[in-house]
Design an enzyme around this catalytic site. Structure first.
Site, PDB file in Angstrom:
ATOM      1  N   ASN A 116       0.932  -1.174  -0.259  1.00 53.09           N
ATOM      2  CA  ASN A 116       0.067  -0.023  -0.116  1.00 53.09           C
ATOM      3  C   ASN A 116       0.852   1.298  -0.097  1.00 53.09           C
ATOM      4  OD1 ASN A 116       0.995   0.426   2.708  1.00 53.09           O
ATOM      5  ND2 ASN A 116      -0.962  -0.545   3.654  1.00 53.09           N
ATOM      6  N   CYS A 128      -7.688  -2.346  -6.834  1.00 54.47           N
ATOM      7  CA  CYS A 128      -6.938  -2.349  -5.601  1.00 54.47           C
ATOM      8  C   CYS A 128      -7.988  -2.155  -4.474  1.00 54.47           C
ATOM      9  CB  CYS A 128      -5.692  -1.309  -5.478  1.00 54.47           C
ATOM     10  SG  CYS A 128      -6.185   0.244  -5.947  1.00 54.47           S
ATOM     11  N   GLY A 156      -8.981   2.155  -6.092  1.00 57.82           N
ATOM     12  CA  GLY A 156      -8.858   2.183  -7.539  1.00 57.82           C
ATOM     13  C   GLY A 156      -8.146   3.452  -8.206  1.00 57.82           C
ATOM     14  N   TRP A 157      -7.202   4.244  -7.266  1.00 67.02           N
ATOM     15  CA  TRP A 157      -6.815   5.062  -7.998  1.00 67.02           C
ATOM     16  C   TRP A 157      -5.111   5.415  -7.731  1.00 67.02           C
ATOM     17  CZ3 TRP A 157     -10.843   7.852  -4.316  1.00 67.02           C
ATOM     18  CH2 TRP A 157     -10.624   7.879  -3.042  1.00 67.02           C
ATOM     19  N   ARG A 210      -1.413  12.858  -2.412  1.00 67.95           N
ATOM     20  CA  ARG A 210      -0.324  12.111  -2.453  1.00 67.95           C
ATOM     21  C   ARG A 210       1.109  13.170  -2.489  1.00 67.95           C
ATOM     22  NH1 ARG A 210      -3.225   9.089  -0.938  1.00 67.95           N
ATOM     23  NH2 ARG A 210      -4.419   7.398  -1.782  1.00 67.95           N
TER      24      ARG A 210
END
Length: 602
Positions: free
Chosen positions: A309, A370, A373-374, A416
């Site tokens: 992750n 995942c 999904g990004w 992020r």
């Protein structure tokens, strides 16, 4: 423009430079800086840069609303720094008023681009207070109710980069819509899913109401939608988020049927669902309401790809930075690199994308997800599409790929990267996009003739991922970009890349050989992966000296020579045609001499 405010008496730093020569040198230092449109000088100050390679360097630092610029005062030490403030992740005060030791009082600046900066200042009179506060204010504008620099600069380019990606055109290039897949505008107001784009490709058999019911069972409403279709075998790559199975093992017949409709679209015997997570993480996600597709999804197989992750990736890159900056320890280099696990993570991402590409190439449709999904999903779909479709390996095609799979589908760039945000410890920060670009670089190394673009493009993209000079990577999703009028009020990075002056060979790979039908399968083993030295260790001056490839330089020289000869050949042909046209009886039966243009590897 108002002249900068000088707030520091230079006598304490350099007594041997005369007043007049020092003033002259100051003016030269200031004249060196070429400012961008909208960029303004905020403050300049004499300081000492604690260079990890050259030691203490006396010089002058200039802060604008866009950058930190430092230049040495000593003409014998040619050292400059040009750092976009957006690349700064953290600013801290070093030492206190009573600190002892040379250069123990100043500022520590941690950057997001694999380097740190340290400046020493005079201890008397709180000399660092003003520069600390100004760097803090302009490096983190959103934390101070200021606009990001992309909204301030008015740089003009010959091309509008926002036009590079048009969803309908890209779907048409892939051969859509057709009798199995249709385009829907159900999300035109972001009501179905606020992190998805407005234009989606879904199975032809699915109705709008089906999509709404499926959205209720997928995390964040991110339903399975088409990313790419194989023109020959009609196999597809579909992306989505995890199903909301939860601890009680909920089922949703609409979701199960929807995935089966995807499978039926090209008569795939079994739909492969690639879950990017390690299986233990997927099971753990059930506790928070998520989960994975179980046996109730008939005619489907589930494959876990064991990609870690965002938190694991963040810590891995931190460890990598620790061993490459400022100095590289040669004695235990291999074991130190292995302990970061960075290349191991790159290997797993590439390996997962290869499995996706291989299934689709053999005619079997796949679903990729995942958790939300990004992050890992975007890595896998975009890398698989890069392997399968040579269009994405062109300069403009690669831009389309990033716009489509990363930007439009809601990779959380703001969270992020933390653009303009002072909260450096935010647990949402993670180098997922950097890792993707690293994977692309690994592919360009293994297939040096398959990509139209070169390493410089990848470096430029990563530099402007942080710079906040362009609107391309700002905010988390399309709905947020619309809300902040990014396309209207900022410039796209692709405007810079595609402008004629900038693009002329700067971002082009001289070894590129177009091969339209070729599928690339990189070798995803530790023996074939390399650390991207020219990115991760580029601030080391010894590495920087080695960046120019002599082979590439020689190849460019040969290309220039070829162009020169072709130009002369063309002139000869024109001259010959003109001479024949002016000769009496030129229409006689003797044909004019023809020059054959030879096709060479150059």
């Amino acid at each position: 423009m108002a002249s900068p405010v000088s707030v520091y008496n230079s006598n304490a730093l350099d007594t041997h430079i005369s007043s007049s020569s020092r003033e002259s040198l100051k003016m030269e230092l200031l004249a060196d800086v070429s400012l961008l449109p909208g960029e303004e000088r905020i403050i300049d100050k004499e300081t000492i840069y604690i260079c990890p390679f050259s030691g203490a360097v006396k010089g002058k630092v200039l802060i604008t609303n866009y950058r930190l610029y430092f230049k040495s005062l000593d003409p014998d030490v040619a050292l400059t720094l040009d750092v976009p403030l957006g690349a700064i992740g953290r600013v801290e005060k070093m030492g206190g008023a009573s600190s002892r030791g040379e250069n123990s009082y100043g500022l520590d600046i941690t950057c997001k681009d694999m380097r740190n900066l340290r400046f020493a200042l005079k201890q008397e009179g709180h000399s660092r207070r003003d520069i600390f506060e100004l760097i803090f204010k302009y490096a983190f504008p959103l934390s101070h109710s200021l606009p990001l620099f992309a909204y301030v600069t008015q740089e003009k380019y010959g091309e509008n980069g926002w036009d590079i990606y048009k969803p309908i055109e890209e779907f048409r290039r892939q051969g859509l819509p057709n009798n199995k897949w249709r385009i829907t505008f159900i999300n035109k107001n972001y009501e179905l899913c606020d992190t998805y784009p407005t234009v989606l490709a879904v199975p032809f058999k699915s109705k709008e109401e089906d999509l709404r019911r499926v959205a209720a069972f997928r995390s964040r409403g991110r339903i399975p939608v088409l990313s790419w279709i194989h023109r020959e075998n009609q196999a597809v790559i579909v992306r989505c988020s995890q199903p909301l199975v939860g601890m009680s093992g909920k089922r949703n017949k609409d979701d199960e049927r929807y995935l089966d409709v995807i499978r039926e679209a090209n008569d795939t015997p079994k739909l492969t669902i690639f879950d990017a997570r390690p299986s233990v993480n997927a099971v753990a996600n059930k506790a928070t309401g998520g989960g994975y597709e179980g046996d109730e999804y008939q005619n489907a197989e589930l494959v876990f790809l064991d990609i870690q992750n965002i938190h694991v990736m963040r810590e891995s890159l931190k460890k990598l930075k620790d061993i490459v900056y400022p100095n590289v320890e040669d004695s235990h280099w291999l074991s130190s690199l292995e302990s970061t696990h960075w290349l191991e993570h790159v290997k797993l991402v590439l390996s997962g994308a290869i499995q996706v590409a291989d299934k689709v190439s053999s005619g079997q449709s796949v679903v990729v997800h995942c958790s939300d999904g990004w992050d890992r999903t975007a890595q896998l779909t975009s890398l698989a599409m890069l392997m399968l479709d040579s269009h994405y390996r062109t300069l403009r095609g690669f831009q389309v790929l990033i716009e489509k799979e990363w930007i439009s589908f809601g990779h959380k760039f703001a969270s992020r990267i933390g653009h303009g945000d002072k909260n450096h410890a935010d647990q949402d920060r993670s180098p997922i996009f950097v890792q993707f670009i690293d994977c692309v670089w690994q592919m360009t190394k293994q297939f040096p003739t398959a990509f139209e673009f070169n390493e410089r493009l990848l470096l430029t993209i990563l530099d402007h991922l942080y710079s906040c000079c362009f609107g391309t990577f700002l905010y988390n999703c399309e709905s947020a970009r619309d809300q902040h009028e990014v396309r209207l009020k900022t410039v796209s990075l692709w405007s810079l890349v595609n402008s004629k002056t900038e693009m002329s060979e700067m971002y082009l790979n001289p070894f590129y050989t177009p091969e339209s039908g070729r599928v690339l399968y990189p070798v995803a083993s530790m023996r074939h992966l390399e650390l991207w030295v020219t990115y991760y260790i580029r601030w080391n001056p010894r590495i920087r000296q080695q960046q120019q490839s002599p082979v590439e330089q020689r190849y460019k020289e040969l290309l220039a020579l070829r162009d020169e000869y072709l130009k002369k050949l063309e002139e000869l042909q024109l001259s010959d045609s003109s001479r024949l046209a002016n000769t009496p009886n030129s229409s006689s039966s003797t044909p004019p001499q023809q020059y054959t243009q030879l096709q060479t590897p150059l």
